[in-house]
Motif scaffolding. Structure first.
Motif, PDB file in Angstrom:
ATOM      1  N   LYS A  97       0.837  -1.213   0.000  1.00 12.31           N
ATOM      2  CA  LYS A  97       0.000   0.000   0.000  1.00 12.31           C
ATOM      3  C   LYS A  97       0.864   1.252   0.000  1.00 12.31           C
ATOM      4  O   LYS A  97       0.454   2.301  -0.484  1.00 12.31           O
ATOM      5  N   SER A  98       2.051   1.136   0.570  1.00  9.74           N
ATOM      6  CA  SER A  98       2.974   2.279   0.637  1.00  9.74           C
ATOM      7  C   SER A  98       4.021   2.243  -0.471  1.00  9.74           C
ATOM      8  O   SER A  98       5.005   2.986  -0.432  1.00  9.74           O
ATOM      9  N   GLY A  99       3.857   1.333  -1.416  1.00  9.52           N
ATOM     10  CA  GLY A  99       4.796   1.242  -2.526  1.00  9.52           C
ATOM     11  C   GLY A  99       6.047   0.444  -2.211  1.00  9.52           C
ATOM     12  O   GLY A  99       7.013   0.471  -2.950  1.00  9.52           O
ATOM     13  N   LEU A 100       6.032  -0.271  -1.096  1.00  5.81           N
ATOM     14  CA  LEU A 100       7.165  -1.110  -0.714  1.00  5.81           C
ATOM     15  C   LEU A 100       6.868  -2.558  -1.046  1.00  5.81           C
ATOM     16  O   LEU A 100       5.712  -2.960  -1.134  1.00  5.81           O
ATOM     17  N   GLU A 101       7.916  -3.329  -1.203  1.00  2.00           N
ATOM     18  CA  GLU A 101       7.752  -4.729  -1.585  1.00  2.00           C
ATOM     19  C   GLU A 101       8.461  -5.616  -0.572  1.00  2.00           C
ATOM     20  O   GLU A 101       9.578  -5.333  -0.154  1.00  2.00           O
ATOM     21  N   LEU A 102       7.789  -6.683  -0.180  1.00  2.00           N
ATOM     22  CA  LEU A 102       8.394  -7.676   0.695  1.00  2.00           C
ATOM     23  C   LEU A 102       9.064  -8.709  -0.196  1.00  2.00           C
ATOM     24  O   LEU A 102       8.408  -9.423  -0.936  1.00  2.00           O
ATOM     25  N   MET A 103      10.390  -8.725  -0.142  1.00  2.00           N
ATOM     26  CA  MET A 103      11.135  -9.663  -0.980  1.00  2.00           C
ATOM     27  C   MET A 103      11.558 -10.852  -0.136  1.00  2.00           C
ATOM     28  O   MET A 103      12.212 -10.689   0.885  1.00  2.00           O
ATOM     29  N   GLU A 104      11.175 -12.027  -0.592  1.00  3.86           N
ATOM     30  CA  GLU A 104      11.491 -13.236   0.151  1.00  3.86           C
ATOM     31  C   GLU A 104      12.487 -14.110  -0.586  1.00  3.86           C
ATOM     32  O   GLU A 104      13.138 -14.949  -0.003  1.00  3.86           O
ATOM     33  N   ASN A 105      12.605 -13.902  -1.875  1.00  4.75           N
ATOM     34  CA  ASN A 105      13.503 -14.674  -2.698  1.00  4.75           C
ATOM     35  C   ASN A 105      14.933 -14.167  -2.500  1.00  4.75           C
ATOM     36  O   ASN A 105      15.213 -12.989  -2.692  1.00  4.75           O
ATOM     37  N   LYS A 106      15.829 -15.062  -2.137  1.00  2.00           N
ATOM     38  CA  LYS A 106      17.215 -14.682  -1.843  1.00  2.00           C
ATOM     39  C   LYS A 106      17.888 -14.013  -3.042  1.00  2.00           C
ATOM     40  O   LYS A 106      18.623 -13.040  -2.894  1.00  2.00           O
ATOM     41  N   LYS A 107      17.616 -14.499  -4.245  1.00  2.00           N
ATOM     42  CA  LYS A 107      18.205 -13.902  -5.444  1.00  2.00           C
ATOM     43  C   LYS A 107      17.718 -12.470  -5.631  1.00  2.00           C
ATOM     44  O   LYS A 107      18.497 -11.579  -5.945  1.00  2.00           O
ATOM     45  N   SER A 108      16.423 -12.250  -5.446  1.00  2.00           N
ATOM     46  CA  SER A 108      15.863 -10.904  -5.608  1.00  2.00           C
ATOM     47  C   SER A 108      16.483  -9.937  -4.609  1.00  2.00           C
ATOM     48  O   SER A 108      16.779  -8.787  -4.945  1.00  2.00           O
ATOM     49  N   ILE A 109      16.673 -10.408  -3.398  1.00  2.00           N
ATOM     50  CA  ILE A 109      17.273  -9.573  -2.355  1.00  2.00           C
ATOM     51  C   ILE A 109      18.707  -9.216  -2.733  1.00  2.00           C
ATOM     52  O   ILE A 109      19.130  -8.064  -2.610  1.00  2.00           O
ATOM     53  N   LEU A 110      19.445 -10.185  -3.220  1.00  2.00           N
ATOM     54  CA  LEU A 110      20.831  -9.975  -3.626  1.00  2.00           C
ATOM     55  C   LEU A 110      20.923  -8.995  -4.803  1.00  2.00           C
ATOM     56  O   LEU A 110      21.760  -8.091  -4.807  1.00  2.00           O
ATOM     57  N   ILE A 111      20.040  -9.158  -5.781  1.00  2.14           N
ATOM     58  CA  ILE A 111      20.000  -8.267  -6.946  1.00  2.14           C
ATOM     59  C   ILE A 111      19.716  -6.840  -6.488  1.00  2.14           C
ATOM     60  O   ILE A 111      20.341  -5.887  -6.944  1.00  2.14           O
ATOM     61  N   GLU A 112      18.777  -6.691  -5.579  1.00  4.40           N
ATOM     62  CA  GLU A 112      18.423  -5.372  -5.061  1.00  4.40           C
ATOM     63  C   GLU A 112      19.605  -4.739  -4.323  1.00  4.40           C
ATOM     64  O   GLU A 112      19.865  -3.548  -4.463  1.00  4.40           O
ATOM     65  N   LYS A 113      20.345  -5.543  -3.581  1.00 11.27           N
ATOM     66  CA  LYS A 113      21.536  -5.029  -2.885  1.00 11.27           C
ATOM     67  C   LYS A 113      22.581  -4.558  -3.887  1.00 11.27           C
ATOM     68  O   LYS A 113      23.161  -3.481  -3.729  1.00 11.27           O
ATOM     69  N   ILE A 114      22.819  -5.337  -4.923  1.00 14.11           N
ATOM     70  CA  ILE A 114      23.791  -4.970  -5.965  1.00 14.11           C
ATOM     71  C   ILE A 114      23.345  -3.673  -6.638  1.00 14.11           C
ATOM     72  O   ILE A 114      24.125  -2.739  -6.810  1.00 14.11           O
ATOM     73  N   ARG A 115      22.089  -3.634  -7.011  1.00 14.12           N
ATOM     74  CA  ARG A 115      21.518  -2.454  -7.659  1.00 14.12           C
ATOM     75  C   ARG A 115      21.696  -1.212  -6.786  1.00 14.12           C
ATOM     76  O   ARG A 115      22.135  -0.158  -7.254  1.00 14.12           O
ATOM     77  N   ASN A 116      21.389  -1.344  -5.506  1.00 14.19           N
ATOM     78  CA  ASN A 116      21.505  -0.213  -4.576  1.00 14.19           C
ATOM     79  C   ASN A 116      22.942   0.263  -4.427  1.00 14.19           C
ATOM     80  O   ASN A 116      23.198   1.467  -4.374  1.00 14.19           O
TER      81      ASN A 116
END
Length: 171
Positions: A41-60
């Motif tokens: 609702k606030s535009g945030l996403e709950l990421m549970e997939n380890k790969k997605s979390i890692l990709i997001e960290k790299i991106r950041n």
């Protein structure tokens, strides 16, 4: 925001940083669904997939390195990213390419060119200074990458922006 949502669900955390939450207790399926719904609702996403979390960290790390630091690190990007994310670069590069469909290096180049565009528009630095600031080996190298990504030379891009600005002033 995240802190409030965790509190509403009666969940306690050990770590709460940008993009990372470490809970003290196990989360139920219902709590997880409720948290996911409320965060979205606030535009945030709950990421549970380890790969997605890692990709997001790299991106950041890349976005912060190029867009939000005054000085891009002088070490190899691979060493910098590996150190910041805490994994072997080859492992990170393979996962990133698999999920994103481009290499980390291509992603970095795209962001560097976006930064070049921004700096050209602000008109505070000349092309030589921009090349130096973003650690290009030469203005020619920067210009070649810029043209490859945008289809335009940096000089032509800057002239387009100036013409557009003049057109807007004439309205």
């Amino acid at each position: 925001m995240v802190k409030e949502e965790l509190k509403k669900l009666g969940l306690h955390y050990l770590v709460l940083e940008l993009g990372v939450v470490e809970l003290l207790e196990d989360i139920t399926k219902d709590q997880r669904l409720e948290l996911k719904k409320n965060l979205s609702k606030s535009g945030l996403e709950l990421m549970e997939n380890k790969k997605s979390i890692l990709i997001e960290k790299i991106r950041n790390v890349i976005v912060e390195m190029i867009h939000y630091t005054n000085e891009i690190p002088k070490v190899n990007y691979s060493d910098y990213i590996s150190e910041k994310v805490g994994y072997n670069y080859t492992y990170l590069a393979n996962i990133f390419s698999e999920v994103k469909g481009i290499t980390i290096q291509q992603f970095i180049i795209i962001h560097k060119i976006e930064k070049v565009k921004e700096l050209l528009i602000y008109d505070e630095l000349n092309l030589t200074e921009i090349a130096y600031k973003l650690h290009y080996s030469s203005v020619a190298h920067l210009s070649n990458q810029f043209k490859k990504i945008t289809g335009l030379t940096p000089t032509f891009y800057k002239k387009l922006k100036e013409k557009r600005k003049q057109s807007l002033e004439d309205l």
